[in-house]
Design an enzyme around this catalytic site. Sequence first.
Site, PDB file in Angstrom:
ATOM      1  N   GLY A 159       0.862  -1.271  -0.096  1.00  0.00           N
ATOM      2  CA  GLY A 159      -0.056  -0.068   0.118  1.00  0.00           C
ATOM      3  C   GLY A 159       0.622   1.376   0.149  1.00  0.00           C
ATOM      4  CD  GLN A 209      -7.031  -0.725   6.934  1.00  0.00           C
ATOM      5  OE1 GLN A 209      -7.724  -1.643   6.883  1.00  0.00           O
ATOM      6  NE2 GLN A 209      -5.865  -0.744   7.448  1.00  0.00           N
ATOM      7  CB  ALA A 241      -2.113  -2.999   0.944  1.00  0.00           C
ATOM      8  CG  HIS A 297      -0.752  -6.166   4.458  1.00  0.00           C
ATOM      9  ND1 HIS A 297      -0.318  -5.869   5.812  1.00  0.00           N
ATOM     10  CD2 HIS A 297      -0.585  -5.349   4.026  1.00  0.00           C
ATOM     11  CE1 HIS A 297      -0.112  -4.663   5.854  1.00  0.00           C
ATOM     12  NE2 HIS A 297      -0.196  -4.123   4.712  1.00  0.00           N
ATOM     13  CB  THR A 335      12.768  -8.830 -10.368  1.00  0.00           C
ATOM     14  OG1 THR A 335      13.819  -8.358 -11.398  1.00  0.00           O
ATOM     15  CG2 THR A 335      12.391 -10.018 -10.715  1.00  0.00           C
ATOM     16  CB  CYS A 392       3.432   1.828   9.958  1.00  0.00           C
ATOM     17  SG  CYS A 392       2.091   3.140   9.968  1.00  0.00           S
TER      18      CYS A 392
HETATM   19  C1  LIG Z   1      -5.101   3.423   4.994  1.00  0.00           C
HETATM   20  C2  LIG Z   1      -3.874   2.824   4.672  1.00  0.00           C
HETATM   21  N1  LIG Z   1      -2.811   3.341   3.649  1.00  0.00           N
HETATM   22  C3  LIG Z   1      -1.798   3.075   3.396  1.00  0.00           C
HETATM   23  C4  LIG Z   1      -1.220   1.799   4.098  1.00  0.00           C
HETATM   24  C5  LIG Z   1       0.147   1.367   3.826  1.00  0.00           C
HETATM   25  O1  LIG Z   1       0.112  -0.162   3.270  1.00  0.00           O
HETATM   26  P1  LIG Z   1       1.299  -1.015   3.600  1.00  0.00           P
HETATM   27  O2  LIG Z   1       1.679  -1.507   4.934  1.00  0.00           O
HETATM   28  O3  LIG Z   1       0.872  -2.080   2.612  1.00  0.00           O
HETATM   29  O4  LIG Z   1       2.466  -0.235   2.959  1.00  0.00           O
HETATM   30  C6  LIG Z   1      -2.039   1.287   5.412  1.00  0.00           C
HETATM   31  C7  LIG Z   1      -1.265   0.339   6.272  1.00  0.00           C
HETATM   32  O5  LIG Z   1      -1.654   0.272   7.287  1.00  0.00           O
HETATM   33  C8  LIG Z   1      -3.129   1.923   5.568  1.00  0.00           C
HETATM   34  O6  LIG Z   1      -4.025   1.326   6.546  1.00  0.00           O
END
Ligand SMILES: Cc1ncc(COP(=O)(O)O)c(C=O)c1O
Length: 374
Positions: free
Chosen positions: A69, A176, A196, A198, A234, A319
């Site tokens: 993401g 999300q 994203a 995951h 790649t 994060c």
């Molecule tokens: C709203 C939102 N945008 C972007 C991201 C970033 O995605 P990624 O963790 O795959 O880099 C997240 C991840 O928590 C998210 O919740």
Amino acid sequence: VIYLDHHAATPVCPAARAAIEAARERGWANPSSVHGAGRAARALLEDARREVATAIGGDAADVVLTSGGSEACNLGVLGVRERCRGKHVITTAIEHPAVARAVDALCREHGVDVTELALPSGAAPEPQALAAALRPDTCLVALQWVNHETGTLLPIAAYAEQCRRAAVPLFVDATQAAGKVAIDVRALGADMLALASHKLGGPAGAGALWVRRGVDVAPAILGGAQERGRRAGTPDVASAAGFGAACGVLPERLAAQPRLAVLRERVEPRLRALGGVINGAQSPRAATVTNVSFAGRRGSELVAAMDLEGVCVASGAACSSGLDQPSPVLLAMHPGEPWRAGAALRLSFGPETTDGEVETAMTALRRVLERPAA
Ligand SMILES: Cc1ncc(COP(=O)(O)O)c(C=O)c1O
């Protein structure tokens, strides 16, 4: 262990697991190689691209596969700005850092002026506020669809309408949103949309940026001509295959949403009875999350205590969790009550979540809150 942190990462679904295994067997070669092994990897990559595109009502040719993401958000925000001359960007104060930091970089490195749309009483910005903020030199509107901390749903279709009228590109962070709300990029009218893997049952390390045909995006990673020159490197075929497979079963994830909404309806009065205040409750929200603050408590301490009870929850964006700083999202949503931002607990659910698990988590939370604050 009870896992209630689906906004951080979802368990990898069986379809994705099978696809990853198959791709590790058959898709290990470089998909840019012209020989048979390369072509086998390429076929898996293109299948994945098609599945991602189908899940959002788009064409495979318009999907740029990324490492996740954040990369998709950076590519959209920084890449489209590079191709236009304007000096003004519109966003909100509740974006994920993947968008917020990219917008900061535009300010720092390109002297771009930023307007953050107001959140009236903590609710999603009004579409009219966006219309009023648009300027002749606006080169990008960058907004999320579903907030990662509170689930707040932003009225993206209405924003897209305003952007279309003003002929300003709209970037949507749907990281999300996918799997929680139905997405049809053709009907939506946005110009770019980030996903994203995951967050929707696929593995971490894969994502995508859908780009409307005709919108020019400069690559964020420079190098080879992969992804039609929009993303060098790649690709990780196995992760992409898992992402594609998870997208293939996205309707099942969507079908679970009404049950999760009922589950949350039952949980929130009990959280309030334990002394919590629900954050972001003044707006329509995705069904998968409840974000609650407990006065006099630190969110990070509650998360640690819940972990000892065998329950995985979060205090905010995964994060930022190592930073133990008050949530910028909650500060922006509830500016009159800054205490909420350091005292928050985020419980997020997925199709795998059962009533029994939530029951056990609530019992654990009651035990944790009975102890004095550290
Ligand atoms: C709203 C939102 N945008 C972007 C991201 C970033 O995605 P990624 O963790 O795959 O880099 C997240 C991840 O928590 C998210 O919740």
